[in-house]
Motif scaffolding. Structure first.
Motif, PDB file in Angstrom:
ATOM      1  N   ALA A 171       0.836  -1.213   0.000  1.00  0.00           N
ATOM      2  CA  ALA A 171       0.000   0.000   0.000  1.00  0.00           C
ATOM      3  C   ALA A 171       0.861   1.249   0.000  1.00  0.00           C
ATOM      4  CB  ALA A 171      -0.935  -0.018   1.212  1.00  0.00           C
ATOM      5  N   ARG A 172       1.907   1.264   0.814  1.00  0.00           N
ATOM      6  CA  ARG A 172       2.795   2.440   0.856  1.00  0.00           C
ATOM      7  C   ARG A 172       3.490   2.648  -0.480  1.00  0.00           C
ATOM      8  NH1 ARG A 172       3.867   0.666   6.248  1.00  0.00           N
ATOM      9  NH2 ARG A 172       5.786  -0.383   5.604  1.00  0.00           N
ATOM     10  N   HIS A 173       3.911   1.544  -1.101  1.00  0.00           N
ATOM     11  CA  HIS A 173       4.565   1.657  -2.405  1.00  0.00           C
ATOM     12  C   HIS A 173       3.614   2.249  -3.447  1.00  0.00           C
ATOM     13  CE1 HIS A 173       5.760  -0.502  -6.329  1.00  0.00           C
ATOM     14  NE2 HIS A 173       6.477   0.584  -6.243  1.00  0.00           N
ATOM     15  N   MET A 174       2.364   1.790  -3.463  1.00  0.00           N
ATOM     16  CA  MET A 174       1.403   2.293  -4.440  1.00  0.00           C
ATOM     17  C   MET A 174       1.164   3.799  -4.262  1.00  0.00           C
ATOM     18  SD  MET A 174       0.450  -0.188  -6.508  1.00  0.00           S
ATOM     19  CE  MET A 174       2.249  -0.314  -6.486  1.00  0.00           C
ATOM     20  N   VAL A 175       1.038   4.235  -3.032  1.00  0.00           N
ATOM     21  CA  VAL A 175       0.804   5.657  -2.776  1.00  0.00           C
ATOM     22  C   VAL A 175       2.044   6.473  -3.136  1.00  0.00           C
ATOM     23  CG1 VAL A 175       0.252   7.380  -1.022  1.00  0.00           C
ATOM     24  CG2 VAL A 175      -0.875   5.152  -0.985  1.00  0.00           C
ATOM     25  N   ALA A 176       3.219   5.988  -2.721  1.00  0.00           N
ATOM     26  CA  ALA A 176       4.446   6.725  -3.016  1.00  0.00           C
ATOM     27  C   ALA A 176       4.679   6.845  -4.521  1.00  0.00           C
ATOM     28  CB  ALA A 176       5.637   6.034  -2.353  1.00  0.00           C
ATOM     29  N   ARG A 177       4.318   5.806  -5.260  1.00  0.00           N
ATOM     30  CA  ARG A 177       4.569   5.819  -6.698  1.00  0.00           C
ATOM     31  C   ARG A 177       3.525   6.637  -7.455  1.00  0.00           C
ATOM     32  NH1 ARG A 177       7.778   3.217 -10.234  1.00  0.00           N
ATOM     33  NH2 ARG A 177       8.656   1.834  -8.652  1.00  0.00           N
ATOM     34  N   PHE A 178       2.263   6.594  -7.047  1.00  0.00           N
ATOM     35  CA  PHE A 178       1.194   7.131  -7.893  1.00  0.00           C
ATOM     36  C   PHE A 178       0.504   8.395  -7.370  1.00  0.00           C
ATOM     37  CE2 PHE A 178       0.868   2.503  -9.136  1.00  0.00           C
ATOM     38  CZ  PHE A 178       1.395   2.672 -10.406  1.00  0.00           C
ATOM     39  N   SER A 179       0.665   8.754  -6.111  1.00  0.00           N
ATOM     40  CA  SER A 179      -0.201   9.805  -5.570  1.00  0.00           C
ATOM     41  C   SER A 179       0.063  11.180  -6.175  1.00  0.00           C
ATOM     42  CB  SER A 179      -0.079   9.888  -4.043  1.00  0.00           C
ATOM     43  OG  SER A 179       1.192  10.367  -3.652  1.00  0.00           O
ATOM     44  N   ALA A 180       1.244  11.396  -6.754  1.00  0.00           N
ATOM     45  CA  ALA A 180       1.501  12.690  -7.387  1.00  0.00           C
ATOM     46  C   ALA A 180       0.790  12.835  -8.731  1.00  0.00           C
ATOM     47  CB  ALA A 180       3.004  12.906  -7.575  1.00  0.00           C
ATOM     48  N   TYR A 181       0.250  11.732  -9.243  1.00  0.00           N
ATOM     49  CA  TYR A 181      -0.520  11.788 -10.488  1.00  0.00           C
ATOM     50  C   TYR A 181      -1.993  12.089 -10.184  1.00  0.00           C
ATOM     51  CZ  TYR A 181       3.589   9.662 -12.637  1.00  0.00           C
ATOM     52  OH  TYR A 181       4.867   9.408 -13.084  1.00  0.00           O
ATOM     53  N   ASN A 182      -2.755  12.287 -11.233  1.00  0.00           N
ATOM     54  CA  ASN A 182      -4.177  12.598 -11.110  1.00  0.00           C
ATOM     55  C   ASN A 182      -4.935  11.277 -10.968  1.00  0.00           C
ATOM     56  OD1 ASN A 182      -6.688  13.737 -11.213  1.00  0.00           O
ATOM     57  ND2 ASN A 182      -6.349  14.858 -13.113  1.00  0.00           N
ATOM     58  N   VAL A 183      -5.077  10.838  -9.717  1.00  0.00           N
ATOM     59  CA  VAL A 183      -5.615   9.512  -9.428  1.00  0.00           C
ATOM     60  C   VAL A 183      -6.547   9.580  -8.218  1.00  0.00           C
ATOM     61  CG1 VAL A 183      -3.531   8.361 -10.293  1.00  0.00           C
ATOM     62  CG2 VAL A 183      -3.737   8.843  -7.836  1.00  0.00           C
ATOM     63  N   TYR A 184      -7.268   8.496  -7.985  1.00  0.00           N
ATOM     64  CA  TYR A 184      -7.820   8.186  -6.669  1.00  0.00           C
ATOM     65  C   TYR A 184      -7.537   6.713  -6.417  1.00  0.00           C
ATOM     66  CZ  TYR A 184     -12.019   6.616  -9.291  1.00  0.00           C
ATOM     67  OH  TYR A 184     -12.887   6.005 -10.160  1.00  0.00           O
ATOM     68  N   PHE A 185      -7.610   6.302  -5.161  1.00  0.00           N
ATOM     69  CA  PHE A 185      -7.196   4.952  -4.777  1.00  0.00           C
ATOM     70  C   PHE A 185      -8.394   4.117  -4.337  1.00  0.00           C
ATOM     71  CE2 PHE A 185      -3.301   7.455  -3.855  1.00  0.00           C
ATOM     72  CZ  PHE A 185      -2.438   6.812  -4.732  1.00  0.00           C
ATOM     73  N   LEU A 186      -8.418   2.865  -4.775  1.00  0.00           N
ATOM     74  CA  LEU A 186      -9.356   1.861  -4.290  1.00  0.00           C
ATOM     75  C   LEU A 186      -8.541   0.845  -3.506  1.00  0.00           C
ATOM     76  CD1 LEU A 186     -11.366   1.424  -7.607  1.00  0.00           C
ATOM     77  CD2 LEU A 186     -11.943   2.872  -5.647  1.00  0.00           C
ATOM     78  N   VAL A 187      -8.774   0.768  -2.211  1.00  0.00           N
ATOM     79  CA  VAL A 187      -7.958  -0.088  -1.355  1.00  0.00           C
ATOM     80  C   VAL A 187      -7.972  -1.522  -1.856  1.00  0.00           C
ATOM     81  CG1 VAL A 187      -7.669  -0.972   0.991  1.00  0.00           C
ATOM     82  CG2 VAL A 187      -8.302   1.420   0.622  1.00  0.00           C
ATOM     83  N   ALA A 188      -9.126  -1.970  -2.345  1.00  0.00           N
ATOM     84  CA  ALA A 188      -9.213  -3.326  -2.898  1.00  0.00           C
ATOM     85  C   ALA A 188     -10.326  -3.377  -3.924  1.00  0.00           C
ATOM     86  CB  ALA A 188      -9.480  -4.356  -1.801  1.00  0.00           C
ATOM     87  N   GLY A 189     -10.201  -4.300  -4.846  1.00  0.00           N
ATOM     88  CA  GLY A 189     -11.295  -4.667  -5.714  1.00  0.00           C
ATOM     89  C   GLY A 189     -11.910  -5.958  -5.205  1.00  0.00           C
ATOM     90  N   GLU A 190     -13.247  -6.023  -5.177  1.00  0.00           N
ATOM     91  CA  GLU A 190     -13.972  -7.217  -4.735  1.00  0.00           C
ATOM     92  C   GLU A 190     -13.393  -7.769  -3.428  1.00  0.00           C
ATOM     93  OE1 GLU A 190     -14.689  -9.903  -8.009  1.00  0.00           O
ATOM     94  OE2 GLU A 190     -15.902  -8.375  -9.012  1.00  0.00           O
TER      95      GLU A 190
END
Length: 438
Positions: free
Chosen positions: A138-157
């Motif tokens: 989770a930390r890696h995903m936020v560190a890598r992508f949060s500076a882009y124009n995104v929103y996060f889904l903690v999980a799918g299904e």
């Protein structure tokens, strides 16, 4: 900046600079990945994103790690997920695709990992060895992508983890709340955070107990589409039905469409309007693009001509709402009356050319109303050939009445209206909208 709830109209969206945005989403689960057999690669992904941008879409949601197990031309996302041996080249390629989507004006909703439903998935949350490893991901995903124009889904299904781990729903939900807390704590950009449910559950309303939950609901829902949007609006946050139809999807290639509300152009249009007229938003989808060509007879087809009718009619929804002060509209279904009662979801046979199929469909008779009292009213009618009464709530106000055809976008002026009610006579029992503006 990316999306956030609009201050003063918290069921709606704006960009972080204050610019209003009518959320108009499509599904692109395989965006980060490649598959030669499906003709899915960076070039075709960029073609798809250009098309969707030109067609008016401004959101796609996707899986960070594909449920089908695909990698991209840089390899798989993990060399060994159980031992946390990551392939950073895969993730750099993913970044470049996010950057391209953003350059086209498209926000990306990223599901960090999928729930492990069957035990056969390659990269679900359940394959990480422990909660600490999940937190690192989770930390890696936020560190890598949060500076882009995104929103996060903690999980799918996320309910798949309940099924596969044989743990209680409460235990698994507590873990996902913890992972969402990690996302929120690390993200300096204030991106929206949600979570995506399984079909049999349908809703994520229970996650509103978490500090990070940005949506009143991020549904995967196929039943009572209108009513469940209304129910989820109780949290005063944006409500999205993120998976309700994939137009003409045929997952086993037998020539029969097999996704609810996806059988015909009428089916997906009716379902979409039932969502929107509850004050919600939607992420639509197309069989030939939603999963990169996987689970559909054709390869990935960004220019698939069979999709054009729904692309065009979906675009009419955005055009109509964008012509109104839509963020001031609230559900007022009690303002619209008819001698013919509303009906419920139904089981009905649909003619699919080669065969007939018994399917669940939206109500045959529906009429819904959104209004800003004394200023604007939007009414939707389906399955009614008799007169419809629409309350105006102000006898001293003049309104201009316009009929809107959701199939063509054609507008027909109905003249001026003064009084407490407007009697609308639909031309036939197809679906129609009426716009009343002061």
């Amino acid at each position: 900046g990316s999306l956030q709830a609009m201050p003063g109209a918290t069921h709606h969206f704006q960009y972080q600079n204050g610019e209003r945005v009518w959320f108009f989403g499509d599904t692109a689960w395989a965006l980060f990945t490649d598959d030669a057999q499906e003709s899915h690669d960076r070039s075709s992904v960029e073609r798809y994103l250009r098309n969707r941008s030109e067609q008016g879409f401004n959101v796609v949601h996707l899986m960070a790690q594909n449920e089908a197990g695909w990698g991209n031309h840089q390899g798989p996302p993990w060399h060994d997920i159980a031992n946390e041996q990551i392939n950073t080249d895969y993730w750099r390629e993913a970044e470049q695709r996010i950057a391209f989507a953003n350059s086209q004006g498209i926000v990306c909703g990223i599901a960090l990992a999928w729930g492990e439903k069957s035990g056969k998935e390659k990269y679900p949350w359940g394959r990480f060895p422990n909660i600490e490893a999940r937190e690192r991901h989770a930390r890696h995903m936020v560190a890598r992508f949060s500076a882009y124009n995104v929103y996060f889904l903690v999980a799918g299904e996320w309910h798949g983890e309940v099924r596969n781990r044989k743990q209680s729903e409460e235990t698994v939900r507590s873990e996902f709340i913890r992972l969402g807390d990690v996302v929120k704590a690390l993200d300096p950009h204030g991106r929206m955070i949600g979570i995506h449910p399984m079909t049999d559950h349908g809703s994520t309303r229970e996650y509103n107990l978490a500090d990070w939950m940005s949506f009143g609901d991020y549904q995967q829902n196929y039943s009572d589409l209108h009513g469940r949007i209304l129910l989820s609006r109780g949290f005063s946050k944006p409500v999205v039905n993120s998976e309700y139809a994939y137009f003409l999807r045929d997952s086993n290639g037998d020539g029969i469409v097999d996704k609810q509300h996806s059988y015909t152009l009428d089916d997906i249009r009716y379902a979409s309007w039932d969502i929107l007229m509850g004050g919600g938003y939607l992420v639509t989808g197309f069989g030939s693009t939603y999963m990169g060509g996987y689970r559909h007879p054709t390869p990935f087809s960004p220019d698939d001509p069979v999709n054009i009718p729904w692309v065009e009619q979906a675009g009419l929804m955005k055009n109509l709402f964008s012509s109104l002060e839509y963020w001031k509209l609230e559900p007022h279904d009690e303002w619209i009356e008819c001698e013919i009662p509303r009906t419920s979801d139904r089981n009905e046979r649909v003619d699919l050319g080669k065969s007939q199929l018994l399917v669940k469909r939206v109500p045959a008779v529906a009429y819904w109303c959104l209004a800003e009292p004394g200023k604007q009213v939007l009414a939707y009618v389906r399955g009614v050939s008799g007169s419809i009464s629409i309350k105006l709530d102000d006898s001293n106000t003049n309104f201009n009445a316009t009929r809107f055809d959701p199939r063509s976008g054609e507008r027909s002026e109905l003249g001026k209206v003064n009084g407490r009610e407007f009697q609308f006579q639909p031309p036939d029992d197809q679906d129609w909208l009426v716009i009343l503006q002061r």
